[in-house]
Design a protein around this motif. Structure first.
Motif, mmCIF file in Angstrom:
data_model
loop_
_atom_site.group_PDB
_atom_site.id
_atom_site.type_symbol
_atom_site.label_atom_id
_atom_site.label_comp_id
_atom_site.label_asym_id
_atom_site.label_seq_id
_atom_site.Cartn_x
_atom_site.Cartn_y
_atom_site.Cartn_z
ATOM 1 N N ARG A 54 0.810 -1.200 0.000
ATOM 2 C CA ARG A 54 0.000 0.000 0.000
ATOM 3 C C ARG A 54 0.855 1.266 0.000
ATOM 4 N N GLU A 88 1.609 3.780 -3.250
ATOM 5 C CA GLU A 88 1.076 5.133 -3.130
ATOM 6 C C GLU A 88 2.228 6.153 -3.168
ATOM 7 N N ALA A 136 -3.016 8.167 -6.175
ATOM 8 C CA ALA A 136 -3.609 6.835 -6.059
ATOM 9 C C ALA A 136 -4.926 6.907 -5.303
ATOM 10 N N VAL A 137 -5.862 6.072 -5.709
ATOM 11 C CA VAL A 137 -7.133 5.900 -5.002
ATOM 12 C C VAL A 137 -7.125 4.487 -4.427
ATOM 13 N N VAL A 138 -7.401 4.358 -3.136
ATOM 14 C CA VAL A 138 -7.332 3.058 -2.473
ATOM 15 C C VAL A 138 -8.731 2.503 -2.240
ATOM 16 N N LEU A 139 -8.986 1.295 -2.703
ATOM 17 C CA LEU A 139 -10.298 0.654 -2.560
ATOM 18 C C LEU A 139 -10.118 -0.669 -1.825
ATOM 19 N N GLU A 140 -10.849 -0.840 -0.720
ATOM 20 C CA GLU A 140 -10.720 -2.065 0.073
ATOM 21 C C GLU A 140 -11.978 -2.909 -0.089
#
Lengths: 328, 328, 328
Positions: B51, B55, B65-69
Motif C-alpha cells: 500500500r 502510493e 492513487a485511489v485506495v479501494l478495500e
C-alpha cells in the motif's frame, strides 16, 4: 530525531514557539511549505478531526499523506519482544524502519489499552515508533498524551485572552459511560502549565491524574511562572476561571468505574455563574451531549470547541514543518 | 494491455530491464514521471508495504492513487460466472471496466483462498482483472505470484552482488502457525531464475512447490543461463549460498498442515556458518520473529529485509511508468 | 449554501445546466478547475463508483479528497437530539462544523435505514449535514435520493438520443434477494421528469414509489413539458421505450418482502423486442447478474451501464465546480 510524542519533547520554550508560529500562520498562510513531503499516518484507533486536520495540513502545504489503519487495511503490529506465534503479524522493529524508507515523517495514534496508569506512562507503542524510526514521529494521541490537542487548546486561549501567564483555568472531570483515557487531560494540563497558566484541576475522589504527570506539570509551571493545583471541588476551581475544560476520564483503579456517576459534574450554563464573564467551555471533542456537557452550553456562545478543533490544523502544520525541517 | 500480473509478462529480458532501470532511477530520480496519472489500488487483503510503496511511487512521481478495500469500504466482488444470489454484490465484468473509465491503471491484491495449487495456478481474480480491464493492471500479489516482491528481491541482490548470473541462492521453507500462500516463494524462484542465478530450493517433505511453477522457473533459468534445483536438506542448499531467503508456505495437501512444525528450519545465526562470508538473510516481510526467522538474525548485519522492502518502491515506479507508457 | 442533496436543489433549469455543462466538459476538459480545493467524503455506507469517481474528479481538477468512513476509521455519528449515552460517540452538530473548518466542501453517503418511506422522506442524516455545514454539501446517495446518479443517467441518454423532451423511457422494478432502497429509482424518475421525458414507471403490486416523490416528479414533468405514468404492466411500459432502466427496490410495506419474487420482471434480450430498435438497458450498478438483469443483456450492445458509470465523473465535476464557485 525531531519527533514530538510528548510535551516534554518541546519543553516550555518549544510550546511557546509552536503556539506563536501557529498564530502567525493563521494570519499569513505559509503557502506550499510542505511541498514534496509525504506523511504516513498510522492509526491503531479511529479518528475524525485528527485524520482530517493532519491530512488537510499536508495537502494545503503542498504535501501528501498516506493513511494506514492497523487491524483494518493493515495487519496487527507487535511491539513487545516475544516469539510471534499469536495474532500479530509484524513487529514495529520491521514495520517502522520500512515506512521510513518510503515516507518523510510518521504520525501515530495508539490509545491507552486501559491497563492502568503505569502502563500508560510507559507508552510502549508510540515510544516504539520513535525508537525504531529513521524519520520524525508525531503523536496523534498515545496512552499518555495528545500533545497536538494540548497545543490547539492553548492556541485557542492565546487567541481569546492574549497573554496566558497567570490565567486561571479549570480542567474539570466530567461524567461518561466509559472509563476514558487520560491522554487529553494530561496534555491540557502539561501544555497549560508550560504556558504559565494558573491551572486548577478538579475531579471527584478516586479520579486522580497520575503522579508523574502531575509532577511534570508542576515543574513546567514553575519554569513558566504558573501554577498547578488539584481540588475535589468543581465549585472552588471554577470561581473566577476563564475556561472550563470538561473531560471525562477513568478512575485510578480501573475496576472502580461506575457508569454515568457524578452527574452534577456535567457543565451546564449555571456552572458559568461564578466564572469570569468571558469564560468559555472547552472540550477536545468528540463530546457526548447531555452526558459530558449540557447541550445548552455547546449550543451557546460560551462554546469554544469548534475553534479548538480548527486550531488542531494550525498547530499541526507548524509541528510538521518544524519536524521536517529538523527544527524541533 | 501492458499488464504485469505474472513474471511471464516480463520474461527474461523484461525482468532484466526493470531491475536495471530501477537501479538507475535509484541513483538519478526520474522526477515527475507520473504527472497527471491516477492509479486505482484494489485490495482484497491487507497491506502495509505494498500500500505505502505504491502510493508513494505514484505521489513522488507526480501522480495520485485511489485506495479501494474490497469487503471494507467496497462491497464484495464476484469473479465467477454465476447467478448472483449470494453475498457478492458486483461482478468484475462491471466493476473493472467502470474503474478503467476513471483511472489510468489498476493495481490488485488478491491472495490465495487456500484451495490448493491448482486453484492458485488458475489465479482467477487477478486474471479476471487483466481480462476485463481497458487499462494496465499490475499485481500487488495474487494467488500464484507476487512479481513486485520478486523484482525487489533481485534488485537487492543486484545491488549487493553485482552480476547475478550463476549466483548461488537458497530459497528455504520456514516454520509458521498458518499454511501461508506460495506467491512469494514462487515469485522469488521465477525472478531469480530469470536473472540466471543458481537457485536452490529447500523444503521439508510434503511442501513441494507446484509443478508448473517449477517447470516455468527451469525454462527461465535455461534461457538466462542459470539453474533451479530442489532438495530436502536445508544444510545442503545453504553451503556456499550468498542468500538465505526464508519463507513459510503451506503443504501441497492443505489438510496435512501441522502448526509450528520443523522448528529447526528457522534461520539462526548458526545457519550462516556454511554460507558465503557475505551471505544475507532475505524475507519479504511481514516476518514473525523467533517463529519464521530468529530475532538475532533480523537484528544483525546479515539482514537485508529493510532494503528489500525499500526496493519495492524502486521496482514499482519502473513498472508503473512502463505500463502507463505502453512499454511493458 | 450551494448544497445539492436533492434534485429540487437544482430544479428544472439547474438539471439542464449541469447536464449541458457536463457534455461540454466531456469534449473540452476544464483543466485544473478545482486547484487548491479539498473535499471531505463521508461514507456511512460502502462505495466503489462513487468513491472513485468523486476522488478522480477532485484530483483531475487539481484538488484533493479526504475519505472518512463512519463506523470504520471514524466513530459512529449521532443525528438525533438525544442524551448521548448509547454507541454513537459524536453528534453531527459538532462533527460537521469541525469538518467545515478544514475542508472546502463535503460529500455524504448515508443510505436508507429501511424504516420505511416516511423515514426516507425525512432524510435526517443528509439534511443534518446540510443544516449544520458552513461549506457546500453534495449527496453521494441518501435515503431519499441519489442525485448524481440521476444526472449521470440523463447525461447518458442526452448523449445517445439528443433532445430528451418527450423521449419514452421505462423505469422498471427488478427482482432481488434484498429489499433495496428507493433512492436510485426516485432520482432517475425526478431527473428524467426534470428533463421533460415521457417517464413510464412499471412495478408489481405493493412496490409503489412514495407519493410525495411521485407528486414532485409530476410537477417537474409539467414544468419541463414531459409526463410521468405508473403501470403494473412491464409489457405496456416497454412498448416503444428507448430505455429500460432496471432497478430493484423494496415493497411499500417492508414486512411484505419476498426474496427473489417476480422473476419474469428480470430484463432479458426478449424484453427488448417491443422496444425502440435503438433501446438501451440502464442500471446504476452494482447489478447482480442473472438476478436483477440477465447476463445476456449486460454483455450485449444494449447495455449502457458502463457509460452511465463514466458519466458520474462528468456530472460530479460540474456539481463540485458550481458548488465551490457558489453557482448552484
Amino acid at each position: 530525531m525531531n519527533s514530538v510524542t510528548h510535551i516534554r519533547d518541546l519543553g516550555v520554550e518549544g510550546v511557546h514557539r509552536v503556539i506563536e508560529q501557529a498564530l502567525t500562520w493563521k494570519r499569513t498562510d505559509p503557502g506550499q511549505h510542505l511541498a514534496g513531503k509525504l506523511l504516513g499516518m498510522v492509526f491503531f484507533n479511529p479518528s475524525l478531526r485528527t485524520r482530517t486536520s493532519f491530512e488537510a495540513a499536508m495537502i494545503r502545504g503542498g504535501g501528501h499523506a498516506v493513511v494506514l489503519e492497523v487491524g483494518g487495511g493493515v495487519w496487527k503490529l507487535e511491539h513487545n519482544d516475544v516469539r510471534m506465534d499469536q495474532d500479530k503479524t509484524e513487529h514495529l522493529r520491521e514495520a517502522v524502519p520500512v515506512l521510513g524508507r518510503y515516507l518523510d515523517a510518521l504520525a501515530v495514534r495508539s490509545f491507552s489499552q486501559g491497563g492502568g496508569d503505569a502502563e500508560d506512562e510507559a507508552d510502549a507503542v508510540v515510544n516504539g515508533f520513535a525508537q525504531y524510526s529513521s524519520v520524525p514521529v508525531i503523536s496523534m494521541e498515545s496512552a499518555r498524551e495528545h500533545p497536538c490537542q494540548g497545543l490547539a487548546d492553548l492556541l485557542t486561549l492565546r487567541e481569546r485572552f492574549g497573554n496566558l501567564k497567570g490565567l486561571p483555568l479549570t480542567l474539570s472531570w466530567a461524567p461518561h459511560i466509559k472509563p476514558l483515557p487520560k491522554a487529553v487531560p494530561n496534555s491540557f494540563l502539561l501544555t497549560a502549565a508550560a504556558m504559565g497558566c494558573e491551572v486548577r484541576v478538579a475531579h471527584p475522589q478516586g479520579y486522580d491524574l497520575y503522579g508523574p504527570v502531575l509532577a511534570e506539570a508542576k515543574e513546567l509551571a514553575q519554569e513558566a511562572g504558573g501554577s498547578v493545583d488539584v481540588t475535589g471541588s468543581q465549585k472552588v476551581a471554577l470561581a473566577g476561571s476563564v475556561a472550563l475544560y470538561a473531560k471525562a476520564w477513568g478512575p485510578s483503579d480501573p475496576s472502580a468505574f461506575v457508569s454515568d456517576s457524578n452527574r452534577d459534574w456535567m457543565p451546564t450554563l449555571e456552572h458559568f455563574d461564578s466564572m469570569s464573564p468571558e469564560a468559555v467551555l472547552m472540550h477536545c471533542l468528540p463530546v457526548r451531549r447531555d452526558l459530558e456537557v449540557a447541550a445548552e452550553v455547546l449550543d451557546s456562545a460560551r462554546s469554544a470547541v469548534i475553534d479548538e478543533a480548527e486550531n488542531r490544523f494550525h498547530v499541526q502544520r507548524v509541528l510538521l514543518h518544524r519536524a521536517l525541517q529538523g527544527e524541533i
